[in-house]
Motif scaffolding. Structure first.
Motif, PDB file in Angstrom:
ATOM      1  N   ARG A  56      45.041  55.376  40.999  1.00 52.44           N
ATOM      2  CA  ARG A  56      45.131  54.166  40.184  1.00 52.44           C
ATOM      3  C   ARG A  56      43.854  54.048  39.371  1.00 52.44           C
ATOM      4  O   ARG A  56      42.757  54.249  39.899  1.00 52.44           O
ATOM      5  N   LEU A 154      50.481  58.586  39.000  1.00 49.74           N
ATOM      6  CA  LEU A 154      49.742  57.437  38.490  1.00 49.74           C
ATOM      7  C   LEU A 154      50.433  56.130  38.859  1.00 49.74           C
ATOM      8  O   LEU A 154      51.624  55.951  38.600  1.00 49.74           O
ATOM      9  N   THR A 156      50.566  52.458  37.832  1.00 53.01           N
ATOM     10  CA  THR A 156      50.185  51.524  36.783  1.00 53.01           C
ATOM     11  C   THR A 156      51.416  50.958  36.103  1.00 53.01           C
ATOM     12  O   THR A 156      52.472  51.595  36.082  1.00 53.01           O
ATOM     13  N   PRO A 159      51.628  52.116  30.339  1.00 55.48           N
ATOM     14  CA  PRO A 159      51.875  53.495  29.903  1.00 55.48           C
ATOM     15  C   PRO A 159      50.726  54.086  29.085  1.00 55.48           C
ATOM     16  O   PRO A 159      50.599  55.313  29.002  1.00 55.48           O
ATOM     17  N   LYS A 161      47.688  54.202  29.834  1.00 53.07           N
ATOM     18  CA  LYS A 161      46.818  54.961  30.727  1.00 53.07           C
ATOM     19  C   LYS A 161      47.367  56.368  30.929  1.00 53.07           C
ATOM     20  O   LYS A 161      46.602  57.337  31.002  1.00 53.07           O
ATOM     21  N   GLN A 162      48.680  56.485  31.024  1.00 52.18           N
ATOM     22  CA  GLN A 162      49.295  57.802  31.139  1.00 52.18           C
ATOM     23  C   GLN A 162      49.015  58.632  29.898  1.00 52.18           C
ATOM     24  O   GLN A 162      48.679  59.814  29.987  1.00 52.18           O
ATOM     25  N   LEU A 165      45.316  59.839  29.912  1.00 51.68           N
ATOM     26  CA  LEU A 165      45.083  60.949  30.839  1.00 51.68           C
ATOM     27  C   LEU A 165      45.677  62.244  30.294  1.00 51.68           C
ATOM     28  O   LEU A 165      45.047  63.308  30.360  1.00 51.68           O
ATOM     29  N   THR A 166      46.877  62.161  29.759  1.00 52.23           N
ATOM     30  CA  THR A 166      47.528  63.355  29.220  1.00 52.23           C
ATOM     31  C   THR A 166      46.720  63.947  28.075  1.00 52.23           C
ATOM     32  O   THR A 166      46.541  65.173  27.986  1.00 52.23           O
ATOM     33  N   VAL A 172      49.988  64.276  34.371  1.00 55.95           N
ATOM     34  CA  VAL A 172      50.572  63.101  35.021  1.00 55.95           C
ATOM     35  C   VAL A 172      51.990  63.469  35.454  1.00 55.95           C
ATOM     36  O   VAL A 172      52.916  63.504  34.642  1.00 55.95           O
ATOM     37  N   SER A 174      53.934  61.825  37.602  1.00 53.03           N
ATOM     38  CA  SER A 174      54.812  60.664  37.670  1.00 53.03           C
ATOM     39  C   SER A 174      53.998  59.403  37.424  1.00 53.03           C
ATOM     40  O   SER A 174      52.773  59.400  37.567  1.00 53.03           O
ATOM     41  N   ARG A 175      54.710  58.334  37.041  1.00 57.07           N
ATOM     42  CA  ARG A 175      54.080  57.019  36.902  1.00 57.07           C
ATOM     43  C   ARG A 175      54.919  56.003  37.652  1.00 57.07           C
ATOM     44  O   ARG A 175      56.121  55.866  37.415  1.00 57.07           O
TER      45      ARG A 175
END
Length: 212
Positions: A56, A154, A156, A159, A161-162, A165-166, A172, A174-175
């Motif tokens: 997280r 992840l 959260t 989205p 944040k995903q 990171l990507t 990532v 999964s979220r």
């Protein structure tokens, strides 16, 4: 949202044991060299390099995390994130010192005052001359590299944040949302984040009462 800050502006400092009410974590300290802003990561359990690790990314919220405010869902999400990591047996919480979506504590209080007068959280930030979200997730790359985490699950509702990171090369896998912490005091705030900032909160919860 900013993700372009060079990695060499961040440094790992030290690690130590951190017993908590949820379990025994290890706390890892990091610093932004230019500003000396400090951030921490909490790790729990062990993993092999290449494993998918639950994480997280949590932005500091003094009012919610430490003072138990119900104006937001931050404190509840922090606790749920740590609980989920312990229940899984391993994971990482990245705690970024970015109060008020990057505007700082005192400006957040000013924004609260404007919200008391009828503005929503986005309008209040903009009235003060700030973008709706000024957070920078670039340090997450160094944090995860230091902890040898390449693949993440992840936790959260955000989205963005995903996406961040990507863009930094983190896979990532999964979220999973954390629909936790809804109160009568923050219903409008969470609806604004959903409608204006793209957060994916459970609309059934927003429309049918606080999370039990």
């Amino acid at each position: 949202m900013v993700t372009s800050t060079p990695k060499n502006k961040f440094e790992f400092v030290s690690s130590a044991a951190l017993p908590t009410q949820f379990g025994l974590f290890t706390i890892h300290g990091f610093v932004e060299v230019e500003t000396q802003q400090e951030h921490v990561a909490l790790s729990y359990g062990q993993w092999q390099e290449g494993d998918t690790v639950p994480i997280r990314i949590h932005s500091e919220c003094l009012t919610g995390d430490a003072l138990f405010s119900t104006r937001c869902d931050c404190g509840a999400q922090l606790q749920k994130g740590l609980q989920n990591i312990v229940e899984h047996g391993s994971g990482v919480l990245l705690y970024l010192r970015q109060e008020g979506r990057g505007i700082g504590l005192l400006n957040k209080i000013r924004a609260y005052k404007l919200q008391d007068s009828g503005l929503d959280t986005v309008e209040a930030n903009e009235h003060l001359g700030f973008d709706a979200d000024l957070r920078d997730y670039a340090i997450c790359k160094l944090m995860l590299e230091t902890l040898k985490v390449k693949n993440v699950a992840l936790m959260t509702n955000n989205p963005k944040k995903q996406v961040a990171l990507t863009q930094m090369g983190i896979n990532v896998v999964s979220r999973t949302p954390i629909d936790h912490g809804l109160t009568e005091d923050n219903r409008k705030y969470l609806r604004t984040k959903t409608e204006k900032l793209g957060h994916q909160f459970d609309l059934h919860l927003l429309n049918n009462g606080p999370h039990k």
